[in-house]
Enzyme design. Structure first.
Site, PDB file in Angstrom:
ATOM      1  N   GLY A 295      -1.719   4.839  -4.249  1.00 33.90           N
ATOM      2  CA  GLY A 295      -2.196   3.588  -4.804  1.00 33.90           C
ATOM      3  C   GLY A 295      -1.564   2.362  -4.178  1.00 33.90           C
ATOM      4  O   GLY A 295      -1.127   2.381  -3.026  1.00 33.90           O
TER       5      GLY A 295
ATOM      6  N   GLY B  49      -0.454   4.362   0.191  1.00 33.29           N
ATOM      7  CA  GLY B  49      -1.309   5.456   0.648  1.00 33.29           C
ATOM      8  C   GLY B  49      -2.103   6.063  -0.487  1.00 33.29           C
ATOM      9  O   GLY B  49      -2.683   5.347  -1.310  1.00 33.29           O
ATOM     10  N   ALA B  50      -2.094   7.384  -0.561  1.00 29.20           N
ATOM     11  CA  ALA B  50      -2.850   8.078  -1.605  1.00 29.20           C
ATOM     12  C   ALA B  50      -2.309   7.808  -2.996  1.00 29.20           C
ATOM     13  O   ALA B  50      -2.984   8.098  -3.995  1.00 29.20           O
ATOM     14  CB  ALA B  50      -2.839   9.580  -1.331  1.00 29.20           C
TER      15      ALA B  50
ATOM     16  N   SER C 195       0.841  -1.195   0.000  1.00 27.61           N
ATOM     17  CA  SER C 195       0.000   0.000   0.000  1.00 27.61           C
ATOM     18  C   SER C 195       0.873   1.240   0.000  1.00 27.61           C
ATOM     19  O   SER C 195       1.763   1.380   0.842  1.00 27.61           O
ATOM     20  CB  SER C 195      -0.911  -0.002   1.230  1.00 27.61           C
ATOM     21  OG  SER C 195      -1.585   1.231   1.340  1.00 27.61           O
TER      22      SER C 195
ATOM     23  N   GLY D 116      -6.692  -0.294   5.131  1.00 29.94           N
ATOM     24  CA  GLY D 116      -5.755  -1.301   4.645  1.00 29.94           C
ATOM     25  C   GLY D 116      -6.253  -2.712   4.889  1.00 29.94           C
ATOM     26  O   GLY D 116      -6.007  -3.620   4.083  1.00 29.94           O
ATOM     27  N   ASP D 117      -6.977  -2.903   5.984  1.00 35.46           N
ATOM     28  CA  ASP D 117      -7.537  -4.216   6.294  1.00 35.46           C
ATOM     29  C   ASP D 117      -8.667  -4.557   5.325  1.00 35.46           C
ATOM     30  O   ASP D 117      -8.785  -5.703   4.869  1.00 35.46           O
ATOM     31  CB  ASP D 117      -8.048  -4.235   7.732  1.00 35.46           C
ATOM     32  CG  ASP D 117      -7.000  -3.738   8.714  1.00 35.46           C
ATOM     33  OD1 ASP D 117      -5.814  -4.035   8.501  1.00 35.46           O
ATOM     34  OD2 ASP D 117      -7.370  -3.018   9.667  1.00 35.46           O
TER      35      ASP D 117
END
Length: 317
Positions: free
Chosen positions: A225, A222-223, A220, A251-252
């Site tokens: 992608g 974050g913003a 991940s 994220g989960d």
């Protein structure tokens, strides 16, 4: 069936406030109480998507009993492992612009006997699981090698393992060859011991984790992608988000979408992105239902933008 393992679950309270002002009395405009912990959130997202899930959780005291009740109310089968200490309670304060302030309690210390009972509970359900998602930090009393032992035992039962943890427990588990690991940018940087400034840097770091034993890396950013790095190729994806309300559990939810879609390939990456994007637009740690998903907002490509500078640059802790 997706089996989840959360060694350090929690009871999560989220308050929405107009602004966080230190030293002031704040009046919440909204409040949520949810069962928490990364694996617990994966189970909640899997159940919200209409799939069967079993949550293995060590639970103790009144907070632990409430966690079990809340999970059962959401249609999740609970496999509780009684422990002497009380399940921790966490507080999150959410502001309108998406800023989230969290206070996480340490949780109880597990004894060697409770540790073994927890492993045995996972073993009892492993043969029936399509995937086992082992998620979150380890509580006091469990050595960093605990996840590695769990991966080894689960593989012995023929189960596939997705691991979402960080630090020494992630590094120790790589030698046991988990099928999927899911670090964020900071955790990925910590694992390889160097900062990550671009998507290309993240790809190289993910490939290094594969060399150390991970089958697939779902990273991940974050913003910026997500990345999927496998033995078959590398894919990059992003999802448009209208407004961020809370990133708790996003994220989960993403991992749940990935596993529910099969846990491999670009289609599973697209499902992960859709679930994560939907989750950040919901209050607290609410998990998305199929009605919340917007597949049209997701883009996945094998043409990875190697030079794209990460807006949330990963740096080793």
């Amino acid at each position: 069936m997706i089996l989840t393992v959360t060694p350090n679950p929690s009871l999560d309270r989220t308050y929405e406030v107009p602004a966080l002002e230190r030293g002031e009395v704040l009046r919440a405009s909204g409040e949520r109480v949810d069962p928490g912990g990364k694996g617990v959130n994966v189970s909640r997202a899997v159940a919200a998507a209409g799939h069967r899930t079993v949550a293995v959780v060590p639970l103790g005291g009144a907070p632990g009993a409430l966690v079990a009740d809340l999970l059962s109310a959401q249609g999740i089968e609970v496999a509780p492992v009684p422990v002497t200490g009380h399940t921790r309670s966490n507080i999150a304060i959410a502001e309108p612009d998406g800023t989230l302030t969290k206070v996480n309690a340490p949780g109880p210390e597990l004894s060697p006997e409770e540790s073994e009972t927890l492993l045995a509970a996972v073993g009892a359900y492993s043969p029936a699981a399509d995937w086992i998602a082992c998620c979150g930090s380890l509580p006091r009393g469990l050595a960093p090698e605990w996840y590695a032992e769990l991966v080894t035992r689960a593989h012995g039962a023929g189960a596939r393992i997705a691991l979402d943890t960080s630090g020494p427990s992630l590094l120790a588990a790589l030698a046991a060859r988990p099928d999927v690991v899911k670090p964020n940018a900071e955790e990925l940087a910590e694992a390889v011991g160097r900062p990550l400034a671009t998507v290309g840097d993240a790809v190289k770091a993910a490939e290094e984790l594969r060399e150390r034993g991970a089958g697939t890396v779902l990273a991940s950013l974050g913003a910026d992608g997500q990345l999927l790095v496998t033995g078959e190729g590398v894919w990059y994806g992003s999802a448009a988000v209208t407004a961020v309300r809370s990133n708790v559990g996003a994220g989960d939810a993403s991992l749940a979408g990935f596993l529910a879609a099969g846990g491999e390939g670009p289609d599973a990456l697209a499902a992960a992105l859709a679930h994560g994007a939907a989750a950040v637009q919901l209050p607290g740690s609410q998990m998305p239902t199929p009605a919340d998903l917007d597949p049209s907002a997701v883009t996945v490509t094998a043409d990875v933008p190697q030079d794209l500078v990460l807006s949330e640059q990963g740096s080793p802790r």
